[in-house]
Design a protein around this motif. Structure first.
Motif, PDB file in Angstrom:
ATOM      1  N   TYR A   6       0.867  -1.187   0.000  1.00  0.00           N
ATOM      2  CA  TYR A   6       0.000   0.000   0.000  1.00  0.00           C
ATOM      3  C   TYR A   6       0.894   1.223   0.000  1.00  0.00           C
ATOM      4  N   ALA A  38      -7.662  -2.334   1.615  1.00  0.00           N
ATOM      5  CA  ALA A  38      -8.945  -1.681   1.355  1.00  0.00           C
ATOM      6  C   ALA A  38      -9.438  -0.935   2.579  1.00  0.00           C
ATOM      7  N   PHE A  41      -7.351   2.222   2.972  1.00  0.00           N
ATOM      8  CA  PHE A  41      -7.789   3.238   2.023  1.00  0.00           C
ATOM      9  C   PHE A  41      -9.073   3.908   2.488  1.00  0.00           C
ATOM     10  N   LEU A  50      -8.358   4.806  -5.164  1.00  0.00           N
ATOM     11  CA  LEU A  50      -7.527   3.612  -5.040  1.00  0.00           C
ATOM     12  C   LEU A  50      -7.250   3.033  -6.415  1.00  0.00           C
ATOM     13  N   LEU A  52      -5.782  -0.477  -7.903  1.00  0.00           N
ATOM     14  CA  LEU A  52      -5.412  -1.860  -7.582  1.00  0.00           C
ATOM     15  C   LEU A  52      -4.718  -2.465  -8.793  1.00  0.00           C
ATOM     16  N   PHE A  85     -15.511  -5.169  -3.239  1.00  0.00           N
ATOM     17  CA  PHE A  85     -15.856  -3.817  -2.834  1.00  0.00           C
ATOM     18  C   PHE A  85     -17.362  -3.591  -2.969  1.00  0.00           C
ATOM     19  N   VAL A  91     -16.427   0.344   0.595  1.00  0.00           N
ATOM     20  CA  VAL A  91     -15.436   1.266   0.047  1.00  0.00           C
ATOM     21  C   VAL A  91     -16.212   2.351  -0.693  1.00  0.00           C
ATOM     22  N   THR A  95     -12.562   3.392  -6.991  1.00  0.00           N
ATOM     23  CA  THR A  95     -11.501   2.392  -7.146  1.00  0.00           C
ATOM     24  C   THR A  95     -11.275   2.113  -8.624  1.00  0.00           C
ATOM     25  N   CYS A 114     -13.966  -3.279  -8.951  1.00  0.00           N
ATOM     26  CA  CYS A 114     -13.526  -1.885  -9.003  1.00  0.00           C
ATOM     27  C   CYS A 114     -14.508  -1.066  -9.839  1.00  0.00           C
TER      28      CYS A 114
END
Length: 253
Positions: A6, A38, A41, A50, A52, A85, A91, A95, A114
């Protein structure tokens, strides 16, 4: 978690699966690292977006670690087996999947989860569970994202899609040459991070309303979502900045 990194740079959180020797497959350490990243974040006020991605050039994530799964005699995965997510981990911020290679099975799941997807031109996408007798209940939303018959083909054949095909059907937002992938994902993330944060959060929630509500109810819910955005200090700041011909200073309130 050494298998997942991260990093926060300029408001963008980079979450990287760092297990290239195993095609970034989802063993216990990777899964735990993804959940941890996650959560970090979500709790990080300095992180606006974010990204990924996976290490190396061969695989974004090749799915579950079949050797580990076989050794453990895994049958039905528990609900929190892999982060999804908006399903098993909240979240609220945007993303982006930066898909650098094969996104198979659980890797496809991560890309699907995402909000946006940037893919290298060499990336491939497959729901490959059918080839090893496993399941893909996580694919339930897929027919709302791409044409139903293409979703059906993916689920029934296990054959991969090329990055270009995934782009053509709307699963991928942008394509980039492999050596430009992270730059392209970073550019998209920076565009989002530079916008009014309350508007971004409400925009993300609005985009998902019709997946769960009839249209009339979705309009009503959207009005409630956007009301505090309209009445925020940022809304006034945005208009003042436009009039004064300067960049706005967002406060998220």
């Amino acid at each position: 978690m050494t298998a997942v990194r991260y990093e926060l740079r300029d408001g963008i959180a980079w979450l990287t699966i760092d297990r290239p020797e195993a095609r970034n497959s989802l063993n216990r350490e990777v899964r735990a690292g993804l959940f941890e990243g996650a959560r970090r974040f979500a709790a990080d006020d300095d992180a606006r977006v974010l990204v990924l991605t996976g290490s190396g050039t061969k695989a974004f994530c090749a799915g579950g670690d079949l050797a580990e799964m076989s050794a453990e005699g895994l049958t039905i995965p528990p609900p929190d087996y892999v982060p999804q997510f908006g399903r098993n981990i909240q979240v609220d911020k945007p993303t982006i999947a930066a898909v650098n290679g094969a996104a198979f099975a659980g890797g496809f799941l991560l890309a699907q989860s995402c909000d946006l997807c940037v893919a290298a031109t060499t990336a491939t996408f497959a729901i490959s569970e059918v080839r090893v007798g496993r399941g893909a209940p996580w694919a339930a939303p897929l027919a709302q994202m791409i044409p139903r018959r293409i979703a059906m083909e993916l689920l029934l054949t296990g054959r991969p899609l090329t990055a270009e095909r995934a782009y053509d059907i709307g699963f991928v937002n942008r394509l980039a040459e492999p050596d430009q992938l992270l730059a392209a994902a970073g550019e998209l993330a920076a565009q989002i991070a530079g916008n009014a944060p309350l508007s971004v959060l409400a925009g993300k929630r609005t985009a998902g309303l019709t997946a769960e509500l009839p249209l009339s109810a979705a309009f009503d819910e959207a009005e409630q979502l956007w009301a505090p955005v309209y009445t925020s200090g940022d809304a006034q700041e945005g208009m003042r900045a436009f009039v004064e011909k300067r960049s706005p200073v967002w406060r998220g309130q």
